[in-house]
Structure formats: C-alpha cells, structure tokens
Scaffold this motif. Structure first.
Motif, short mmCIF file in Angstrom:
data_model
loop_
_atom_site.label_atom_id
_atom_site.label_comp_id
_atom_site.label_asym_id
_atom_site.label_seq_id
_atom_site.Cartn_x
_atom_site.Cartn_y
_atom_site.Cartn_z
N LEU A 131 1.01 -1.37 -0.08
CA LEU A 131 0.03 0.34 -0.05
C LEU A 131 0.90 1.25 -0.02
O LEU A 131 0.61 1.87 -0.49
CB LEU A 131 -1.43 0.20 0.96
CG LEU A 131 -2.16 0.92 0.94
CD1 LEU A 131 -2.97 0.42 -0.12
CD2 LEU A 131 -2.85 1.18 2.14
N PRO A 132 2.12 1.34 0.82
CA PRO A 132 2.60 2.23 0.83
C PRO A 132 3.25 2.69 -0.71
O PRO A 132 3.49 4.33 -0.74
CB PRO A 132 3.50 2.46 1.90
CG PRO A 132 2.96 1.11 2.86
CD PRO A 132 2.03 0.75 1.50
N VAL A 133 4.07 1.97 -1.73
CA VAL A 133 4.07 1.69 -2.80
C VAL A 133 3.09 2.58 -3.45
O VAL A 133 2.80 3.22 -4.26
CB VAL A 133 4.98 0.94 -3.67
CG1 VAL A 133 5.54 1.15 -4.68
CG2 VAL A 133 5.64 0.67 -2.51
N LEU A 134 1.50 1.90 -3.78
CA LEU A 134 0.87 2.05 -3.91
C LEU A 134 0.66 3.55 -4.49
O LEU A 134 0.47 4.25 -5.70
CB LEU A 134 -0.70 1.31 -4.58
CG LEU A 134 0.07 0.04 -4.62
CD1 LEU A 134 -0.66 -1.05 -4.19
CD2 LEU A 134 0.67 -0.15 -6.12
N ALA A 135 0.55 3.94 -3.55
CA ALA A 135 -0.39 5.00 -3.35
C ALA A 135 0.38 6.35 -3.25
O ALA A 135 -0.67 7.61 -3.57
CB ALA A 135 -0.43 5.95 -1.32
N ARG A 136 1.76 6.24 -3.41
CA ARG A 136 2.72 7.55 -4.15
C ARG A 136 3.03 7.06 -5.68
O ARG A 136 3.11 8.05 -6.33
CB ARG A 136 4.13 6.87 -3.30
CG ARG A 136 4.32 6.33 -1.83
CD ARG A 136 5.52 6.66 -1.10
NE ARG A 136 6.70 7.60 -1.74
CZ ARG A 136 7.89 8.09 -1.59
NH1 ARG A 136 8.44 7.31 -1.20
NH2 ARG A 136 8.44 8.92 -1.76
N LEU A 137 2.72 6.25 -6.28
CA LEU A 137 2.33 5.34 -7.92
C LEU A 137 1.60 7.33 -8.22
O LEU A 137 0.18 7.60 -8.22
CB LEU A 137 2.64 5.48 -8.72
CG LEU A 137 3.46 3.33 -7.49
CD1 LEU A 137 3.18 2.20 -8.33
CD2 LEU A 137 4.09 4.12 -8.73
N PRO A 138 1.35 7.50 -10.17
CA PRO A 138 0.71 8.41 -9.79
C PRO A 138 -0.62 7.88 -10.32
O PRO A 138 -0.65 6.54 -10.99
CB PRO A 138 1.71 8.90 -11.83
CG PRO A 138 2.75 8.21 -11.26
CD PRO A 138 3.00 7.42 -10.10
N GLN A 139 -1.75 8.88 -10.19
CA GLN A 139 -2.78 8.00 -10.39
C GLN A 139 -3.67 8.11 -10.93
O GLN A 139 -3.73 9.11 -11.65
CB GLN A 139 -4.00 8.00 -8.30
CG GLN A 139 -2.79 8.23 -7.00
CD GLN A 139 -2.93 6.96 -7.38
OE1 GLN A 139 -4.19 5.89 -7.10
NE2 GLN A 139 -1.65 5.94 -6.38
N PRO A 140 -4.99 7.93 -11.58
CA PRO A 140 -5.11 6.25 -10.97
C PRO A 140 -4.77 4.92 -11.01
O PRO A 140 -3.46 5.43 -11.63
CB PRO A 140 -6.97 6.32 -11.85
CG PRO A 140 -6.09 6.63 -12.92
CD PRO A 140 -5.37 7.72 -12.54
N LEU A 141 -4.90 3.90 -10.79
CA LEU A 141 -3.71 3.11 -11.59
C LEU A 141 -4.54 1.84 -11.84
O LEU A 141 -5.83 1.27 -11.97
CB LEU A 141 -3.36 2.16 -9.63
CG LEU A 141 -2.41 3.47 -9.00
CD1 LEU A 141 -2.26 2.65 -7.47
CD2 LEU A 141 -1.70 3.66 -9.09
N ALA A 142 -3.73 0.70 -13.06
CA ALA A 142 -4.24 -0.17 -13.57
C ALA A 142 -3.37 -1.55 -12.37
O ALA A 142 -2.15 -1.06 -12.70
CB ALA A 142 -4.20 -0.27 -14.70
N LEU A 143 -3.77 -2.66 -11.96
CA LEU A 143 -2.79 -3.37 -11.46
C LEU A 143 -3.12 -4.72 -11.91
O LEU A 143 -4.59 -5.20 -12.51
CB LEU A 143 -3.58 -3.88 -9.19
CG LEU A 143 -3.78 -2.48 -8.88
CD1 LEU A 143 -4.62 -3.05 -7.47
CD2 LEU A 143 -2.29 -1.92 -8.89
#
Length: 269
Positions: free
Chosen positions: A102-114
């Motif tokens: 979560l801490p890494v995902l939240a810092r990436l440019p949003q929105p996300l495709a996982l």
C-alpha cells in the motif's frame, strides 16, 4: 528417505518453530517415522514438501490433536492422501501482503491499473478495499456488504504511510491455476493452507474471500513467461499507471525463464 527426513527437520527448525507448535511437532515426527518417509518417497519430489502433506491430512481428516492422530489418518488412508497430494498444490493467497504494498501504490501517479502475476484467487488485487492499521496511522475500508478485513502492520518511522487508499480503476490477475473465490471446494482448500494457530490470518482470509466473491476481480488462466502477460498488459487503460507486481510467485520461477521482472525492478524509483 534420509533426504526427505532432512527436509522435514529443516521445516520444523526454520519455518514452523515459534509459528506453529503443532506443525513443528508433526514435521519432526515425520522425519523420524520410517513408514511415513516411505510413503513420501513414492511421490514426485515436488509433492513431498511438508506444507502440502500437513495441509492434505488436515483437509481430509480435520486438524489432529498430535502425531498419533495424524499418523493414524495417513496410514489408514494412504491412497486418499496420495491422490489429493498429486491433485493439489500449496497455492496460498495471503491478502495481508497488501499492507506492505500500500505505501508504494499510494505514491504512484493515480489512477492505477493493477496486474498481479501468480494471483491465485486475486485477493491481493483489492488493496483499496481493505482496512489497515499501521499503529500511528489507520486507514478504513470503504463500506461494503460484507465486513472487510483489517490488516495490522508495523511500519518504521521513516515509512511514508498513506492517508487514503490508492485509486484503482482496473485490476486483473494471471495464474496457471486460478482459484474461484465463489467455489466452496476451492475456498476450503485455501483455508486449509492457513496454519492451525493462525486464527487472525484465517479470519482475514475469509473476509477477503467474501469481498472477492462479490467484486469478482478478473483472473485469467495463463503463464507469465509467455505472451499471456503481454496480452493482458495491453488491455490496461492507457490513462492509468500500469503496476505489474507479484507477492510470491517469482520464488517458483527459474530466473533464466523470465527476464521481464528484472526490467520492472530496474525502473522502481
């Protein structure tokens, strides 16, 4: 049989000790029991692993009180145990790993495709739908029909903890043997793979499975080492940050067989 015995002693010493008193006891007993070692020696090497034997016997006969009960069940029904060990694998799906993602995902440019490789039932594709307790920071899950799990995780003072979950607009997983979270028999096997004393982990798994059965994250049958992964990546929305990740599967893949994950790793800031 000496090699199998050594494997079970190693499991007791390095994996089960302090985590599962029952599994430690059973593994040590297997290592010293000639009949059980003889049974294991008739299986392919990949099917002799302690986690698989322990889970299959529990799945068939329930959690034993100790070695005597475990041995009786195994030796009374060796063909039944053999059949299930050949059919099944230790395909776990630990949604609690989302707490470290979560801490890494939240810092990436949003929105996300996982996109998760080795996704199993797709439980780690839903980090935005769970709750998290990091001690100094608590993130609540969105309101849903079923109660979401809350994962407790200790983070260092320097870890940049998010104040909100990531914005996920697309999610998909790839697996050689996808698990259907709405299939009772497949769910029962996943639950059996949780060790006997890990009651909180089992409760969280069941809560995550209920969410997966409702949300139905897309899980595609395929091999990460070929065109299946490339094809699935191409389906992600172009206006979202594509995040390809795994939580355990690369431990089971020969490094010579796949080079793409090394490229991804080199691009992580």
């Amino acid at each position: 049989m000496a090699e199998i015995s050594t494997r079970y002693i190693r499991f007791a010493d390095t994996e089960a000790r302090s985590r599962s008193p029952l599994y430690e006891e059973l593994a040590r007993a297997v290592a010293g029991d000639r009949e059980t070692l003889g049974f294991l020696s008739t299986l392919p090497d990949v099917k002799r692993q302690p986690n698989l034997l322990l889970a299959v016997v529990r799945h068939l006969f329930g959690t034993p009180t100790g070695w005597t009960e475990f041995r009786q069940g195994l030796l009374a029904h060796p063909e039944l145990v053999r059949s299930l060990m050949l059919e099944r694998s230790t395909q776990t799906n630990e949604p609690g790993r989302c707490a470290t993602l979560l801490p890494v995902l939240a810092r990436l440019p949003q929105p996300l495709a996982l996109l998760e490789v080795g996704t199993s039932a797709g439980l780690c594709l839903m980090p935005d739908l769970y709750g998290y307790d990091y001690g100094r920071t608590v993130l609540r899950a969105p309101v849903m029909a079923s109660e979401p799990p809350v994962f407790r995780c200790t983070a260092s003072e320097t870890t940049p903890l998010p104040t909100a979950p990531p914005h996920v607009v697309w999610r998909a997983g790839l697996d050689l043997n996808p698990i259907d979270a709405s299939d009772a028999s497949q769910v029962a096997w996943l639950e059996t793979l949780v060790w006997p004393e890990q009651t909180e982990q089992l409760a969280n798994l069941r809560a995550a499975l209920k969410i997966a059965a409702t949300v139905k994250p897309r899980v595609v049958k395929g091999d990460l080492r070929g065109s299946d992964l490339v094809r699935l990546c191409s389906e992600a929305p172009k206006d979202a940050t594509l995040v390809v990740f795994h939580t355990a599967v690369l431990d089971y893949v020969c490094h010579r067989a796949v080079n793409i994950p090394r490229l991804w790793a080199s691009k992580i800031p």
